[in-house]
Design a protein around this motif. Structure first.
Motif, PDB file in Angstrom:
ATOM      1  N   HIS A   3       0.833  -1.212   0.000  1.00 36.65           N
ATOM      2  CA  HIS A   3       0.000   0.000   0.000  1.00 36.65           C
ATOM      3  C   HIS A   3       0.867   1.261   0.000  1.00 36.65           C
ATOM      4  CE1 HIS A   3      -3.591   2.377   0.765  1.00 36.65           C
ATOM      5  NE2 HIS A   3      -2.892   3.030   1.687  1.00 36.65           N
ATOM      6  N   GLU A   4       1.872   1.267   0.845  1.00 36.15           N
ATOM      7  CA  GLU A   4       2.767   2.430   0.904  1.00 36.15           C
ATOM      8  C   GLU A   4       3.526   2.608  -0.409  1.00 36.15           C
ATOM      9  OE1 GLU A   4       3.075   4.908   3.150  1.00 36.15           O
ATOM     10  OE2 GLU A   4       1.327   3.964   4.076  1.00 36.15           O
ATOM     11  N   GLY A   5       3.978   1.491  -0.994  1.00 40.06           N
ATOM     12  CA  GLY A   5       4.669   1.562  -2.284  1.00 40.06           C
ATOM     13  C   GLY A   5       3.777   2.127  -3.376  1.00 40.06           C
ATOM     14  N   LEU A   6       2.519   1.666  -3.407  1.00 37.42           N
ATOM     15  CA  LEU A   6       1.555   2.188  -4.382  1.00 37.42           C
ATOM     16  C   LEU A   6       1.313   3.681  -4.164  1.00 37.42           C
ATOM     17  CD1 LEU A   6      -1.108  -0.655  -4.463  1.00 37.42           C
ATOM     18  CD2 LEU A   6       0.174   0.201  -6.425  1.00 37.42           C
ATOM     19  N   LYS A   7       1.186   4.059  -2.912  1.00 37.48           N
ATOM     20  CA  LYS A   7       0.936   5.459  -2.573  1.00 37.48           C
ATOM     21  C   LYS A   7       2.071   6.353  -3.079  1.00 37.48           C
ATOM     22  CE  LYS A   7      -0.289   8.029   1.586  1.00 37.48           C
ATOM     23  NZ  LYS A   7      -0.463   7.884   3.047  1.00 37.48           N
ATOM     24  N   LYS A   8       3.318   5.916  -2.833  1.00 38.44           N
ATOM     25  CA  LYS A   8       4.467   6.696  -3.299  1.00 38.44           C
ATOM     26  C   LYS A   8       4.488   6.789  -4.816  1.00 38.44           C
ATOM     27  CE  LYS A   8       7.526   5.763   0.574  1.00 38.44           C
ATOM     28  NZ  LYS A   8       8.673   4.992   1.048  1.00 38.44           N
ATOM     29  N   ARG A   9       4.247   5.663  -5.469  1.00 38.70           N
ATOM     30  CA  ARG A   9       4.297   5.627  -6.942  1.00 38.70           C
ATOM     31  C   ARG A   9       3.171   6.470  -7.544  1.00 38.70           C
ATOM     32  NH1 ARG A   9       5.655   1.641 -11.204  1.00 38.70           N
ATOM     33  NH2 ARG A   9       5.400   2.946 -13.041  1.00 38.70           N
ATOM     34  N   LEU A  10       1.994   6.440  -6.922  1.00 40.39           N
ATOM     35  CA  LEU A  10       0.861   7.223  -7.442  1.00 40.39           C
ATOM     36  C   LEU A  10       1.084   8.731  -7.312  1.00 40.39           C
ATOM     37  CD1 LEU A  10      -2.133   5.099  -6.150  1.00 40.39           C
ATOM     38  CD2 LEU A  10      -1.586   5.577  -8.535  1.00 40.39           C
ATOM     39  N   HIS A  11       1.846   9.137  -6.306  1.00 38.73           N
ATOM     40  CA  HIS A  11       2.101  10.558  -6.099  1.00 38.73           C
ATOM     41  C   HIS A  11       3.397  11.027  -6.766  1.00 38.73           C
ATOM     42  CE1 HIS A  11      -0.944   9.836  -2.973  1.00 38.73           C
ATOM     43  NE2 HIS A  11      -1.275  11.089  -3.239  1.00 38.73           N
ATOM     44  N   ASP A  12       4.027  10.155  -7.525  1.00 39.24           N
ATOM     45  CA  ASP A  12       5.254  10.513  -8.244  1.00 39.24           C
ATOM     46  C   ASP A  12       4.869  10.926  -9.667  1.00 39.24           C
ATOM     47  OD1 ASP A  12       7.720  10.782  -9.362  1.00 39.24           O
ATOM     48  OD2 ASP A  12       8.337   8.693  -9.072  1.00 39.24           O
ATOM     49  N   GLU A  31       6.559  11.889 -12.172  1.00 43.51           N
ATOM     50  CA  GLU A  31       7.463  11.493 -13.245  1.00 43.51           C
ATOM     51  C   GLU A  31       7.437   9.991 -13.515  1.00 43.51           C
ATOM     52  OE1 GLU A  31      11.156  13.101 -11.942  1.00 43.51           O
ATOM     53  OE2 GLU A  31      10.394  15.148 -12.000  1.00 43.51           O
ATOM     54  N   ASN A  32       6.809   9.202 -12.640  1.00 34.17           N
ATOM     55  CA  ASN A  32       6.809   7.753 -12.811  1.00 34.17           C
ATOM     56  C   ASN A  32       5.436   7.183 -12.442  1.00 34.17           C
ATOM     57  OD1 ASN A  32       7.812   5.228 -13.354  1.00 34.17           O
ATOM     58  ND2 ASN A  32       8.724   4.963 -11.337  1.00 34.17           N
ATOM     59  N   SER A  33       4.375   7.751 -13.035  1.00 31.06           N
ATOM     60  CA  SER A  33       3.023   7.306 -12.688  1.00 31.06           C
ATOM     61  C   SER A  33       2.633   6.060 -13.485  1.00 31.06           C
ATOM     62  CB  SER A  33       2.016   8.425 -12.939  1.00 31.06           C
ATOM     63  OG  SER A  33       2.022   8.757 -14.307  1.00 31.06           O
ATOM     64  N   PHE A  34       1.557   5.437 -13.063  1.00 34.75           N
ATOM     65  CA  PHE A  34       1.039   4.252 -13.756  1.00 34.75           C
ATOM     66  C   PHE A  34       0.289   4.660 -15.011  1.00 34.75           C
ATOM     67  CE2 PHE A  34       1.028   2.674  -9.256  1.00 34.75           C
ATOM     68  CZ  PHE A  34       1.995   1.699  -9.428  1.00 34.75           C
ATOM     69  N   GLY A  81      -2.197   2.806 -16.097  1.00 35.86           N
ATOM     70  CA  GLY A  81      -3.509   2.177 -15.933  1.00 35.86           C
ATOM     71  C   GLY A  81      -3.439   1.103 -14.867  1.00 35.86           C
ATOM     72  N   PHE A  82      -4.586   0.486 -14.625  1.00 35.49           N
ATOM     73  CA  PHE A  82      -4.677  -0.546 -13.599  1.00 35.49           C
ATOM     74  C   PHE A  82      -3.761  -1.720 -13.926  1.00 35.49           C
ATOM     75  CE2 PHE A  82      -6.719  -4.300 -11.696  1.00 35.49           C
ATOM     76  CZ  PHE A  82      -6.662  -3.921 -10.368  1.00 35.49           C
ATOM     77  N   TRP A  83      -3.731  -2.102 -15.194  1.00 32.80           N
ATOM     78  CA  TRP A  83      -2.890  -3.231 -15.616  1.00 32.80           C
ATOM     79  C   TRP A  83      -1.418  -2.958 -15.317  1.00 32.80           C
ATOM     80  CZ3 TRP A  83       0.861  -2.029 -19.082  1.00 32.80           C
ATOM     81  CH2 TRP A  83       0.702  -0.832 -19.776  1.00 32.80           C
ATOM     82  N   ASP A  84      -1.009  -1.702 -15.451  1.00 28.26           N
ATOM     83  CA  ASP A  84       0.374  -1.310 -15.171  1.00 28.26           C
ATOM     84  C   ASP A  84       0.668  -1.447 -13.675  1.00 28.26           C
ATOM     85  OD1 ASP A  84       2.932  -0.388 -15.774  1.00 28.26           O
ATOM     86  OD2 ASP A  84       2.382   1.728 -15.562  1.00 28.26           O
ATOM     87  N   ALA A  85      -0.296  -1.045 -12.844  1.00 30.40           N
ATOM     88  CA  ALA A  85      -0.130  -1.175 -11.394  1.00 30.40           C
ATOM     89  C   ALA A  85      -0.056  -2.652 -10.994  1.00 30.40           C
ATOM     90  CB  ALA A  85      -1.289  -0.490 -10.666  1.00 30.40           C
ATOM     91  N   GLN A  86      -0.896  -3.485 -11.608  1.00 28.87           N
ATOM     92  CA  GLN A  86      -0.864  -4.929 -11.331  1.00 28.87           C
ATOM     93  C   GLN A  86       0.506  -5.508 -11.657  1.00 28.87           C
ATOM     94  OE1 GLN A  86      -4.251  -5.965 -13.885  1.00 28.87           O
ATOM     95  NE2 GLN A  86      -5.136  -7.038 -12.142  1.00 28.87           N
ATOM     96  N   GLN A  87       0.997  -5.162 -12.832  1.00 30.89           N
ATOM     97  CA  GLN A  87       2.292  -5.671 -13.287  1.00 30.89           C
ATOM     98  C   GLN A  87       3.413  -5.193 -12.362  1.00 30.89           C
ATOM     99  OE1 GLN A  87       3.144  -4.582 -17.326  1.00 30.89           O
ATOM    100  NE2 GLN A  87       4.902  -5.939 -17.469  1.00 30.89           N
TER     101      GLN A  87
END
Length: 126
Positions: free
Chosen positions: A93-102, A104-107, A109-115
């Motif tokens: 959850h924390e990793g997703l949170k950091k990545r979502l608020h970045d 320059e390195n956002s997802f 789509g959902f499939w990208d987050a899954q991968q």
């Protein structure tokens, strides 16, 4: 012709009403309604009682069987899950949170987050 109710309700109406004031979830409240209506002899057939409670006859049978076998205390006990509540751990959850608020390195789509979760944490998310 429907199945006749034949489960003896051991508690008095007063005891059932006391339990009703103590339950804190919808399912237990419905289960107590089932016992109260049955104890009042308001319904003699499973189908009519199930219709009144807005549940299936199968669910009603399962409830009455559980009450008969385990008693009122276990009947009203909340069901526990035998599996973890979530595959998304606090770390993920924390990793997703950091990545979502970045920005320059956002997802993409959902499939990208899954991968990404599978690659970084080794957890497959459906």
């Amino acid at each position: 012709m429907g199945k006749v109710l034949n489960t003896p309700i051991l508690e008095s109406l007063e005891e059932l009403k006391v339990y009703k004031t103590k339950v804190d979830n919808y399912k237990s409240s419905k289960q107590l309604d089932c016992l109260l209506l049955f104890k009042k002899n308001k319904y003699l057939r499973l189908e009519k009682l199930a219709l009144e409670l807005e549940i299936s006859v199968t669910t009603l049978r399962r409830w009455l069987n559980k009450y008969r076998l385990e008693g009122i205390v276990n009947f009203l006990k909340k069901d526990t899950r035998n599996r973890p509540y979530s595959i998304i751990t606090e770390e993920i959850h924390e990793g997703l949170k950091k990545r979502l608020h970045d920005p320059e390195n956002s997802f993409n789509g959902f499939w990208d987050a899954q991968q990404w979760i599978e690659e970084v944490y080794g957890v497959k998310v459906n």
